[in-house]
Design a protein around this motif. Structure first.
Motif, short mmCIF file in Angstrom:
data_model
loop_
_atom_site.label_atom_id
_atom_site.label_comp_id
_atom_site.label_asym_id
_atom_site.label_seq_id
_atom_site.Cartn_x
_atom_site.Cartn_y
_atom_site.Cartn_z
N VAL A 48 14.61 94.67 -37.53
CA VAL A 48 14.26 93.49 -36.74
C VAL A 48 14.49 92.19 -37.53
N MET A 61 10.47 97.99 -27.55
CA MET A 61 11.35 96.84 -27.59
C MET A 61 11.75 96.36 -26.20
N ARG A 82 5.47 92.95 -23.59
CA ARG A 82 4.72 92.93 -24.84
C ARG A 82 3.24 93.25 -24.62
N ARG A 126 7.31 94.53 -32.18
CA ARG A 126 7.73 93.78 -31.00
C ARG A 126 7.45 92.29 -31.18
N ALA A 141 10.07 90.86 -33.37
CA ALA A 141 11.32 90.71 -32.63
C ALA A 141 11.31 89.43 -31.80
N ASP A 142 10.18 89.15 -31.17
CA ASP A 142 10.09 87.94 -30.36
C ASP A 142 10.09 86.68 -31.24
N ASP A 195 17.68 90.34 -30.54
CA ASP A 195 18.22 90.95 -29.32
C ASP A 195 17.49 92.29 -29.13
N ARG A 196 16.55 92.35 -28.20
CA ARG A 196 15.70 93.53 -28.10
C ARG A 196 16.45 94.77 -27.61
N LYS A 197 17.52 94.59 -26.85
CA LYS A 197 18.32 95.75 -26.46
C LYS A 197 19.03 96.34 -27.67
N MET A 240 17.84 96.08 -30.73
CA MET A 240 16.77 96.69 -31.53
C MET A 240 16.37 98.06 -30.95
#
Length: 252
Positions: A33, A150, A154, A166, A169-170, A175-177, A179
């Protein structure tokens, strides 16, 4: 700040801090991440290395930071990231480097250490005995849960560890996809640690839940050293004791 296309055409971003020195450059590989800036620049590791007279190269792993972010799990995994490292050394025409990896990047560093002869010294941080059993059903379930976290809302995540990843990541606009794809592709095979010939340091925070029993990992690598310092998985990165231990090992 530069980019290169790796072995499978994924574009990798990297940055160099050049210091005139007879010593080889230090390559830094970050964790899941995060990116090079979050993991190494902001905590001060790059500055500490350059003050010690070392050139530094830090890359953003595929899917992270400013590197390409495909969404297919088939193009992820630490084995591919280790190939990216070798391609980076080819790109820069480097004959010798010291390699420092943290968390996911530590797995990448260990894999690279089993096959890349240009690594002079190797540091693996933020991992422990779990690295010896990556094929376990427990790890497989964790990979699936992390990937789902991900992509979920949330506020629906109840597990504090998953919620922490998570949130990070935010915070870093990951890019959560991408991750989620990397989570499914985390390395799940035995690493032949007995093939590592470079002098190796295992370094872990004493309160790091992801680096439990680091001595077991140390004993699995021929001649490896172990350093345990105060801190958890995140806070240890800014600790002077952590950074000093890495610099001292690379300079020894």
């Amino acid at each position: 700040m530069s980019r290169f296309k790796s072995f499978d055409d994924v574009e990798i971003y990297y940055q160099c801090w050049v210091v005139k020195s007879p010593e080889p450059p230090v390559v830094l590989h970050h964790g899941y991440v995060a990116n090079a800036r979050v993991n190494w620049v902001v905590p001060g590791m790059v500055r500490r290395l350059t003050l010690a007279g070392r050139s530094v190269i830090a890359l953003d792993a595929r899917g992270h930071g400013r590197s390409d972010k495909p969404h297919d799990p088939a193009v992820y995994g630490e084995a591919r990231m280790a190939q990216d490292l070798s391609c980076l050394l080819d790109e820069l025409e480097l004959e010798e480097v010291d390699l420092v990896g943290y968390s996911m990047g530590a797995t990448v560093a260990l894999l690279a250490g089993t096959q890349e002869p240009r690594i002079r010294r190797l540091v693996a941080g933020g991992i422990g005995a779990n690295t010896l059993n990556l094929a376990s059903p427990y790890h497989a379930a964790g990979r699936r849960a992390l990937s789902q976290a991900m992509l979920a809302s949330r506020w629906s995540i109840r597990n504090p560890t998953l919620a922490g990843f998570r949130l990070l990541a935010d915070m870093v606009w990951a890019d959560r996809k991408a991750m989620a794809a990397q989570a499914l592709a985390f390395h799940s095979r035995r690493i032949p640690l007995e093939k590592i010939t470079a002098p190796t340091l295992i370094i872990a925070g004493d309160k790091d839940p992801f680096a439990k029993q680091p001595r077991k990992l140390q004993k699995a690598i021929p001649g490896a050293q172990l350093k345990v310092v105060p801190g958890d998985h995140s806070s240890v990165l800014i600790r002077p004791s952590f950074q000093r231990a890495i610099v001292d090992f690379l300079q020894s």
